[in-house]
Design a protein around this motif. Structure first.
Motif, PDB file in Angstrom:
ATOM      1  N   THR A 140       1.704  -6.442  -8.027  1.00 49.80           N
ATOM      2  CA  THR A 140       3.080  -6.933  -8.127  1.00 49.80           C
ATOM      3  C   THR A 140       3.701  -7.149  -6.744  1.00 49.80           C
ATOM      4  O   THR A 140       4.330  -8.181  -6.490  1.00 49.80           O
ATOM      5  CB  THR A 140       3.939  -5.946  -8.952  1.00 49.80           C
ATOM      6  OG1 THR A 140       3.314  -5.731 -10.208  1.00 49.80           O
ATOM      7  CG2 THR A 140       5.334  -6.486  -9.145  1.00 49.80           C
ATOM      8  N   MET A 141       3.512  -6.176  -5.867  1.00 50.18           N
ATOM      9  CA  MET A 141       4.093  -6.282  -4.519  1.00 50.18           C
ATOM     10  C   MET A 141       3.460  -7.440  -3.746  1.00 50.18           C
ATOM     11  O   MET A 141       4.151  -8.140  -3.005  1.00 50.18           O
ATOM     12  CB  MET A 141       3.909  -4.975  -3.757  1.00 50.18           C
ATOM     13  CG  MET A 141       4.706  -3.824  -4.302  1.00 50.18           C
ATOM     14  SD  MET A 141       6.453  -3.936  -3.957  1.00 50.18           S
ATOM     15  CE  MET A 141       6.479  -3.676  -2.200  1.00 50.18           C
ATOM     16  N   GLU A 142       2.164  -7.635  -3.897  1.00 45.21           N
ATOM     17  CA  GLU A 142       1.499  -8.737  -3.198  1.00 45.21           C
ATOM     18  C   GLU A 142       1.993 -10.077  -3.724  1.00 45.21           C
ATOM     19  O   GLU A 142       2.091 -11.057  -2.974  1.00 45.21           O
ATOM     20  CB  GLU A 142      -0.026  -8.641  -3.371  1.00 45.21           C
ATOM     21  CG  GLU A 142      -0.659  -7.460  -2.681  1.00 45.21           C
ATOM     22  CD  GLU A 142      -0.696  -7.626  -1.170  1.00 45.21           C
ATOM     23  OE1 GLU A 142      -0.813  -8.763  -0.696  1.00 45.21           O
ATOM     24  OE2 GLU A 142      -0.625  -6.584  -0.487  1.00 45.21           O
ATOM     25  N   TYR A 143       2.289 -10.156  -5.010  1.00 40.09           N
ATOM     26  CA  TYR A 143       2.788 -11.386  -5.589  1.00 40.09           C
ATOM     27  C   TYR A 143       4.217 -11.668  -5.110  1.00 40.09           C
ATOM     28  O   TYR A 143       4.574 -12.815  -4.852  1.00 40.09           O
ATOM     29  CB  TYR A 143       2.740 -11.299  -7.122  1.00 40.09           C
ATOM     30  CG  TYR A 143       3.160 -12.578  -7.817  1.00 40.09           C
ATOM     31  CD1 TYR A 143       2.330 -13.686  -7.798  1.00 40.09           C
ATOM     32  CD2 TYR A 143       4.382 -12.656  -8.469  1.00 40.09           C
ATOM     33  CE1 TYR A 143       2.712 -14.849  -8.427  1.00 40.09           C
ATOM     34  CE2 TYR A 143       4.762 -13.816  -9.101  1.00 40.09           C
ATOM     35  CZ  TYR A 143       3.927 -14.913  -9.069  1.00 40.09           C
ATOM     36  OH  TYR A 143       4.312 -16.069  -9.687  1.00 40.09           O
ATOM     37  N   ILE A 144       5.017 -10.622  -4.996  1.00 36.32           N
ATOM     38  CA  ILE A 144       6.407 -10.780  -4.562  1.00 36.32           C
ATOM     39  C   ILE A 144       6.486 -11.123  -3.076  1.00 36.32           C
ATOM     40  O   ILE A 144       7.218 -12.001  -2.651  1.00 36.32           O
ATOM     41  CB  ILE A 144       7.226  -9.512  -4.868  1.00 36.32           C
ATOM     42  CG1 ILE A 144       7.382  -9.369  -6.369  1.00 36.32           C
ATOM     43  CG2 ILE A 144       8.578  -9.547  -4.204  1.00 36.32           C
ATOM     44  CD1 ILE A 144       8.001  -8.037  -6.792  1.00 36.32           C
ATOM     45  N   GLY A 184       0.813  -1.208   0.000  1.00 35.40           N
ATOM     46  CA  GLY A 184       0.000   0.000   0.000  1.00 35.40           C
ATOM     47  C   GLY A 184       0.844   1.255   0.000  1.00 35.40           C
ATOM     48  O   GLY A 184       0.539   2.229  -0.692  1.00 35.40           O
ATOM     49  N   LEU A 185       1.924   1.245   0.764  1.00 34.05           N
ATOM     50  CA  LEU A 185       2.818   2.396   0.817  1.00 34.05           C
ATOM     51  C   LEU A 185       3.519   2.603  -0.525  1.00 34.05           C
ATOM     52  O   LEU A 185       3.665   3.737  -0.989  1.00 34.05           O
ATOM     53  CB  LEU A 185       3.846   2.209   1.934  1.00 34.05           C
ATOM     54  CG  LEU A 185       4.769   3.380   2.201  1.00 34.05           C
ATOM     55  CD1 LEU A 185       3.967   4.580   2.668  1.00 34.05           C
ATOM     56  CD2 LEU A 185       5.803   2.999   3.239  1.00 34.05           C
ATOM     57  N   ALA A 186       3.935   1.523  -1.165  1.00 31.33           N
ATOM     58  CA  ALA A 186       4.576   1.631  -2.481  1.00 31.33           C
ATOM     59  C   ALA A 186       3.592   2.192  -3.507  1.00 31.33           C
ATOM     60  O   ALA A 186       3.954   3.066  -4.315  1.00 31.33           O
ATOM     61  CB  ALA A 186       5.092   0.265  -2.932  1.00 31.33           C
ATOM     62  N   ALA A 187       2.361   1.734  -3.470  1.00 29.27           N
ATOM     63  CA  ALA A 187       1.354   2.246  -4.402  1.00 29.27           C
ATOM     64  C   ALA A 187       1.069   3.719  -4.130  1.00 29.27           C
ATOM     65  O   ALA A 187       0.888   4.505  -5.063  1.00 29.27           O
ATOM     66  CB  ALA A 187       0.073   1.424  -4.283  1.00 29.27           C
ATOM     67  N   LEU A 188       1.042   4.095  -2.872  1.00 28.12           N
ATOM     68  CA  LEU A 188       0.821   5.492  -2.519  1.00 28.12           C
ATOM     69  C   LEU A 188       1.935   6.373  -3.067  1.00 28.12           C
ATOM     70  O   LEU A 188       1.674   7.434  -3.648  1.00 28.12           O
ATOM     71  CB  LEU A 188       0.721   5.641  -1.001  1.00 28.12           C
ATOM     72  CG  LEU A 188       0.544   7.055  -0.463  1.00 28.12           C
ATOM     73  CD1 LEU A 188      -0.787   7.622  -0.909  1.00 28.12           C
ATOM     74  CD2 LEU A 188       0.662   7.057   1.042  1.00 28.12           C
ATOM     75  N   MET A 189       3.162   5.942  -2.906  1.00 30.37           N
ATOM     76  CA  MET A 189       4.300   6.722  -3.407  1.00 30.37           C
ATOM     77  C   MET A 189       4.267   6.842  -4.933  1.00 30.37           C
ATOM     78  O   MET A 189       4.484   7.926  -5.484  1.00 30.37           O
ATOM     79  CB  MET A 189       5.626   6.095  -2.967  1.00 30.37           C
ATOM     80  CG  MET A 189       5.882   6.161  -1.497  1.00 30.37           C
ATOM     81  SD  MET A 189       5.905   7.868  -0.958  1.00 30.37           S
ATOM     82  CE  MET A 189       5.192   7.713   0.644  1.00 30.37           C
ATOM     83  N   ILE A 190       3.983   5.743  -5.608  1.00 29.09           N
ATOM     84  CA  ILE A 190       3.880   5.782  -7.072  1.00 29.09           C
ATOM     85  C   ILE A 190       2.737   6.702  -7.498  1.00 29.09           C
ATOM     86  O   ILE A 190       2.869   7.490  -8.442  1.00 29.09           O
ATOM     87  CB  ILE A 190       3.679   4.362  -7.642  1.00 29.09           C
ATOM     88  CG1 ILE A 190       4.921   3.514  -7.400  1.00 29.09           C
ATOM     89  CG2 ILE A 190       3.313   4.386  -9.118  1.00 29.09           C
ATOM     90  CD1 ILE A 190       6.150   4.007  -8.127  1.00 29.09           C
ATOM     91  N   GLY A 191       1.618   6.622  -6.800  1.00 29.55           N
ATOM     92  CA  GLY A 191       0.479   7.479  -7.121  1.00 29.55           C
ATOM     93  C   GLY A 191       0.780   8.952  -6.938  1.00 29.55           C
ATOM     94  O   GLY A 191       0.389   9.795  -7.753  1.00 29.55           O
ATOM     95  N   ILE A 192       1.494   9.284  -5.874  1.00 32.20           N
ATOM     96  CA  ILE A 192       1.861  10.680  -5.636  1.00 32.20           C
ATOM     97  C   ILE A 192       2.785  11.186  -6.739  1.00 32.20           C
ATOM     98  O   ILE A 192       2.609  12.289  -7.264  1.00 32.20           O
ATOM     99  CB  ILE A 192       2.502  10.833  -4.243  1.00 32.20           C
ATOM    100  CG1 ILE A 192       1.444  10.660  -3.160  1.00 32.20           C
ATOM    101  CG2 ILE A 192       3.187  12.181  -4.106  1.00 32.20           C
ATOM    102  CD1 ILE A 192       2.003  10.599  -1.756  1.00 32.20           C
ATOM    103  N   PHE A 215      -4.354   2.893 -12.454  1.00 32.44           N
ATOM    104  CA  PHE A 215      -3.853   1.655 -13.054  1.00 32.44           C
ATOM    105  C   PHE A 215      -2.461   1.328 -12.531  1.00 32.44           C
ATOM    106  O   PHE A 215      -2.170   0.179 -12.180  1.00 32.44           O
ATOM    107  CB  PHE A 215      -3.833   1.777 -14.582  1.00 32.44           C
ATOM    108  CG  PHE A 215      -3.378   0.512 -15.259  1.00 32.44           C
ATOM    109  CD1 PHE A 215      -4.245  -0.557 -15.417  1.00 32.44           C
ATOM    110  CD2 PHE A 215      -2.071   0.383 -15.720  1.00 32.44           C
ATOM    111  CE1 PHE A 215      -3.829  -1.725 -16.029  1.00 32.44           C
ATOM    112  CE2 PHE A 215      -1.639  -0.779 -16.330  1.00 32.44           C
ATOM    113  CZ  PHE A 215      -2.521  -1.842 -16.483  1.00 32.44           C
ATOM    114  N   ALA A 216      -1.597   2.333 -12.461  1.00 33.12           N
ATOM    115  CA  ALA A 216      -0.239   2.106 -11.960  1.00 33.12           C
ATOM    116  C   ALA A 216      -0.258   1.678 -10.497  1.00 33.12           C
ATOM    117  O   ALA A 216       0.487   0.769 -10.099  1.00 33.12           O
ATOM    118  CB  ALA A 216       0.599   3.363 -12.141  1.00 33.12           C
ATOM    119  N   CYS A 217      -1.100   2.293  -9.703  1.00 29.86           N
ATOM    120  CA  CYS A 217      -1.192   1.924  -8.277  1.00 29.86           C
ATOM    121  C   CYS A 217      -1.700   0.490  -8.122  1.00 29.86           C
ATOM    122  O   CYS A 217      -1.173  -0.268  -7.303  1.00 29.86           O
ATOM    123  CB  CYS A 217      -2.094   2.897  -7.534  1.00 29.86           C
ATOM    124  SG  CYS A 217      -1.385   4.535  -7.350  1.00 29.86           S
TER     125      CYS A 217
END
Length: 100
Positions: free
Chosen positions: A95-99, A65-73, A87-89
């Motif tokens: 991807t992060m959940e899969y990793i 969630g934090l990674a998606a937030l940073m990418i979204g910002i 879409f990117a978030c």
């Protein structure tokens, strides 16, 4: 909690008053620039308050969630469209959940 209809009636009255009082109290247009700017940003703040906790806590990992937030910002800062940012978030969370 003896009478649920009392709670429903109270919420109906409160909701009605929130919508009717501004119409009855403010007959003239609001000219104060501070109040105008406050009212301008209310929808954005409300959306942010509803969205921000969901981004962090609705994933299996808060790191995703934090990674998606940073990418979204970053993408929003670069003036990407809402579709591209969302879409990117979503892709980052997937991807992060899969990793992880």
């Amino acid at each position: 909690m003896s009478n649920p209809m009392m709670y429903v009636a109270t919420m109906a009255v409160v909701t009605y008053l929130i919508r009717v009082l501004p119409l009855t109290l403010f007959n003239n247009p609001i000219t104060n620039i501070y109040i105008q700017s406050f009212l301008y940003y209310v929808p954005y703040v409300t959306l942010a308050v509803m969205t921000f906790p969901t981004i962090l806590y609705e994933t299996n990992s808060q790191l995703a969630g934090l990674a998606a937030l940073m990418i979204g910002i970053v993408l929003a800062w670069k003036d990407k469209s809402l579709f591209q940012v969302s879409f990117a978030c979503c892709f980052v969370v997937l991807t992060m959940e899969y990793i992880i």
